[in-house]
Design a protein around this motif. Structure first.
Motif, PDB file in Angstrom:
ATOM      1  N   ALA A 275      32.301  45.104  53.690  1.00 42.35           N
ATOM      2  CA  ALA A 275      33.705  45.581  54.002  1.00 42.35           C
ATOM      3  C   ALA A 275      33.591  46.737  54.438  1.00 42.35           C
ATOM      4  O   ALA A 275      32.538  47.804  53.757  1.00 42.35           O
ATOM      5  CB  ALA A 275      34.714  44.388  53.440  1.00 42.35           C
ATOM      6  N   ILE A 276      34.255  46.592  55.570  1.00 45.45           N
ATOM      7  CA  ILE A 276      35.180  48.506  56.171  1.00 45.45           C
ATOM      8  C   ILE A 276      36.172  49.223  55.467  1.00 45.45           C
ATOM      9  O   ILE A 276      36.644  47.896  56.008  1.00 45.45           O
ATOM     10  CB  ILE A 276      34.088  48.670  57.167  1.00 45.45           C
ATOM     11  N   ASP A 277      36.492  50.137  56.151  1.00 48.20           N
ATOM     12  CA  ASP A 277      38.185  50.816  55.936  1.00 48.20           C
ATOM     13  C   ASP A 277      38.559  50.358  57.496  1.00 48.20           C
ATOM     14  O   ASP A 277      39.292  51.448  57.483  1.00 48.20           O
ATOM     15  CB  ASP A 277      37.934  51.271  54.851  1.00 48.20           C
ATOM     16  N   PHE A 278      38.353  49.457  57.800  1.00 49.82           N
ATOM     17  CA  PHE A 278      39.467  49.166  58.803  1.00 49.82           C
ATOM     18  C   PHE A 278      39.684  47.840  58.661  1.00 49.82           C
ATOM     19  O   PHE A 278      39.006  46.853  58.070  1.00 49.82           O
ATOM     20  CB  PHE A 278      38.113  49.599  60.201  1.00 49.82           C
ATOM     21  N   ASP A 279      41.558  47.682  58.886  1.00 49.29           N
ATOM     22  CA  ASP A 279      41.810  46.362  58.551  1.00 49.29           C
ATOM     23  C   ASP A 279      43.115  45.721  60.275  1.00 49.29           C
ATOM     24  O   ASP A 279      42.928  46.303  60.186  1.00 49.29           O
ATOM     25  CB  ASP A 279      42.468  46.253  57.606  1.00 49.29           C
ATOM     26  N   THR A 280      42.486  44.733  59.623  1.00 53.56           N
ATOM     27  CA  THR A 280      44.298  43.990  60.133  1.00 53.56           C
ATOM     28  C   THR A 280      44.415  43.803  59.447  1.00 53.56           C
ATOM     29  O   THR A 280      44.568  43.881  59.176  1.00 53.56           O
ATOM     30  CB  THR A 280      43.148  43.021  60.955  1.00 53.56           C
ATOM     31  N   MET A 281      46.168  44.074  59.696  1.00 52.59           N
ATOM     32  CA  MET A 281      47.324  43.504  58.769  1.00 52.59           C
ATOM     33  C   MET A 281      48.158  42.385  59.363  1.00 52.59           C
ATOM     34  O   MET A 281      48.639  42.488  60.685  1.00 52.59           O
ATOM     35  CB  MET A 281      48.187  45.042  58.306  1.00 52.59           C
ATOM     36  N   VAL A 282      48.942  41.296  59.293  1.00 55.53           N
ATOM     37  CA  VAL A 282      49.593  40.695  59.565  1.00 55.53           C
ATOM     38  C   VAL A 282      50.795  40.331  58.489  1.00 55.53           C
ATOM     39  O   VAL A 282      51.156  40.258  57.271  1.00 55.53           O
ATOM     40  CB  VAL A 282      49.030  39.176  59.283  1.00 55.53           C
ATOM     41  N   ALA A 283      52.089  40.615  59.371  1.00 56.88           N
ATOM     42  CA  ALA A 283      53.141  40.075  58.624  1.00 56.88           C
ATOM     43  C   ALA A 283      54.285  38.978  58.846  1.00 56.88           C
ATOM     44  O   ALA A 283      54.223  38.625  59.801  1.00 56.88           O
ATOM     45  CB  ALA A 283      53.916  42.098  58.257  1.00 56.88           C
ATOM     46  N   VAL A 284      54.114  38.403  57.814  1.00 51.74           N
ATOM     47  CA  VAL A 284      54.870  36.951  58.383  1.00 51.74           C
ATOM     48  C   VAL A 284      56.298  37.071  57.312  1.00 51.74           C
ATOM     49  O   VAL A 284      56.843  37.143  56.081  1.00 51.74           O
ATOM     50  CB  VAL A 284      53.946  35.425  57.669  1.00 51.74           C
ATOM     51  N   SER A 285      57.281  36.159  57.656  1.00 51.87           N
ATOM     52  CA  SER A 285      58.235  35.920  57.247  1.00 51.87           C
ATOM     53  C   SER A 285      58.513  34.199  57.401  1.00 51.87           C
ATOM     54  O   SER A 285      58.033  33.505  58.839  1.00 51.87           O
ATOM     55  CB  SER A 285      59.335  36.594  57.546  1.00 51.87           C
ATOM     56  N   PRO A 286      59.005  33.288  56.647  1.00 50.28           N
ATOM     57  CA  PRO A 286      59.383  31.805  57.167  1.00 50.28           C
ATOM     58  C   PRO A 286      60.501  31.838  57.889  1.00 50.28           C
ATOM     59  O   PRO A 286      60.915  32.469  58.279  1.00 50.28           O
ATOM     60  CB  PRO A 286      59.613  30.972  56.353  1.00 50.28           C
ATOM     61  N   ARG A 287      60.948  30.631  58.932  1.00 47.78           N
ATOM     62  CA  ARG A 287      61.596  29.938  59.962  1.00 47.78           C
ATOM     63  C   ARG A 287      62.161  28.958  59.260  1.00 47.78           C
ATOM     64  O   ARG A 287      61.413  28.045  58.718  1.00 47.78           O
ATOM     65  CB  ARG A 287      61.223  29.852  61.856  1.00 47.78           C
ATOM     66  N   ASP A 288      63.281  28.433  59.862  1.00 46.21           N
ATOM     67  CA  ASP A 288      63.795  27.689  59.130  1.00 46.21           C
ATOM     68  C   ASP A 288      63.878  26.525  60.037  1.00 46.21           C
ATOM     69  O   ASP A 288      64.544  25.050  60.294  1.00 46.21           O
ATOM     70  CB  ASP A 288      65.611  27.521  59.134  1.00 46.21           C
ATOM     71  N   ASP A 289      62.746  26.594  61.139  1.00 43.85           N
ATOM     72  CA  ASP A 289      62.461  25.625  62.272  1.00 43.85           C
ATOM     73  C   ASP A 289      60.719  25.403  62.217  1.00 43.85           C
ATOM     74  O   ASP A 289      60.704  25.771  60.988  1.00 43.85           O
ATOM     75  CB  ASP A 289      62.786  26.071  63.401  1.00 43.85           C
ATOM     76  N   ALA A 290      59.670  24.576  63.329  1.00 48.99           N
ATOM     77  CA  ALA A 290      58.912  24.443  63.130  1.00 48.99           C
ATOM     78  C   ALA A 290      58.296  25.260  63.983  1.00 48.99           C
ATOM     79  O   ALA A 290      57.405  25.411  64.948  1.00 48.99           O
ATOM     80  CB  ALA A 290      58.692  22.943  63.451  1.00 48.99           C
TER      81      ALA A 290
END
Length: 385
Positions: free
Chosen positions: A48-63
């Motif tokens: 693995a290398i020190d370049f990344d993808t970051m993903v920020a998430v939060s839940p919703r109250d629908d689908a």
């Protein structure tokens, strides 16, 4: 705070009006040795290398799933988990997201929507697996969001691979996703692509990984990749083995006229590359960087002469690097072939001189200078504090 982390948080807040529940990251990768061996059930030695993808998430109250991609000019996608997840009309990055969500649904994720922001610094189109980095980071974020404890990092890697194979339509092996999910800082992983067993192999602290983009666009990759797979399968059938992982050079020697000379050369690369990869892990673990360099050189020659996946500009770049690095360390083409990147191992003290040598003496066929990245072997996927 890390610049990339700030970027994904800012993107999330701008799109959704608040802070995310969590942020996950997953790295890109480079393969030190072991090319085209993964789909032959063989061995690979990526880090693995020190370049990344970051993903920020939060839940919703629908689908509903709402996604914003910071690196694609804030492009967005929306779809529902209430029914079957279809492809995006224009494909691209959105299908990687949709594919991961589709596979997570099959693995028991509830049909609860999410707000998602994506940002990454893995160079795209350079063969450093920005797609696997995205897939694994997203799968990890949603695993934690929905408390899917039955999915460990290996299961997430397999899920991400299925997303790429069956949803996106790229018939990749498991290496990219597995090293992204399970990488160990300061180490390469010797991965057995049949059993998925992985052994961490320390890279000497005084050495760095240099990745050089040749600026040769990777032409023919899809068609030639599929052709190489077919040729390997043909060789395995003639030799009477399930995969070329199970064949030996002695078996190849006795096959004689039954094997077309071209198929023989393809098989010889895979069989010899598997052996080289295992020996390279042993050399790296022993800190024998002279031997490591010899094995990287032999790997490149085999890719050039037996597997026919290099191009003259790549061969020139590897030769320049081998001269500049000297006996301690080495260089080889990395990735599917027909352009792309070269990987090199060298002492950290050599970086400036090697970079200058490459920038002075190398130009792509259309006159472009190489792009040089200096990396440390990084950790695999995880949550960001």
């Amino acid at each position: 705070m890390h610049e990339l982390q700030q970027h994904v948080l800012d993107t999330f807040r701008a799109a959704f009006g608040g802070a995310p529940a969590l942020v996950a990251r997953s790295p890109g990768r480079v393969n030190l040795i072991g090319e085209h061996t993964d789909y032959n059930d063989g061995f690979v030695l990526p880090c693995a290398i020190d370049f990344d993808t970051m993903v920020a998430v939060s839940p919703r109250d629908d689908a509903e799933v709402h996604v914003v991609a910071a690196d694609f000019a804030g492009d967005t996608d929306r779809f529902s988990l209430a029914g079957a997840i279809g492809h995006h009309p224009h494909g691209g990055w959105a299908d990687y997201v949709r594919g991961v969500l589709a596979m997570l649904r099959e693995a028991g994720m509830p049909a609860t929507g999410a707000n998602i922001a994506l940002a990454g610094n893995v160079p795209r189109g350079a063969g450093l697996s920005s797609s696997a980095s995205l897939e694994v980071a997203l799968a990890l974020a949603l695993r934690h969001l929905h408390r899917l404890e039955h999915l460990d990092n290996t299961a997430l890697a397999l899920l991400a691979q299925r997303a790429e194979n069956s949803f996106v339509g790229c018939n990749c092996g498991i290496m990219d996703q597995l090293i992204s999910a399970r990488g160990v800082a300061g180490h390469a992983l010797l991965i057995d692509c049949r059993t998925l067993a992985a052994t961490a192999v320390e890279i000497p602290a005084s050495f760095v990984v240099m990745i050089i983009e040749s600026r040769v666009k990777r032409g023919l990759v899809d068609s030639e990749y599929n052709l190489r797979r077919q040729q390997c399968e043909t060789a395995a059938r003639v030799l009477g083995v399930a995969k070329l992982r199970d064949a030996s050079l002695a078996m190849l020697a006795t096959a004689g006229p039954e094997l077309d000379p071209l198929i023989l050369r393809r098989a010889r690369h895979i069989i010899s590359e598997n052996a080289r990869t295992v020996r390279a892990a042993e050399a790296l673990a022993a800190g024998n960087m002279r031997r490591m360099g010899q094995l990287m050189a032999a790997s490149h020659a085999s890719m050039r002469d037996d597997f026919s996946i290099t191009v003259p500009a790549i061969d020139q770049l590897v030769a320049l690097l081998q001269v500049a690095i000297g006996a301690e360390g080495g260089a080889r083409m990395t990735g599917g072939g027909f352009g792309g990147c070269v990987v090199a191992l060298m002492r950290a003290s050599q970086v400036d001189a090697v970079r200058a040598h490459v920038l002075q003496h190398y130009r792509s066929p259309d006159g472009q200078a190489a792009i040089v990245h200096v990396c440390q072997a990084g950790a695999g996927a995880g949550l960001v504090d």
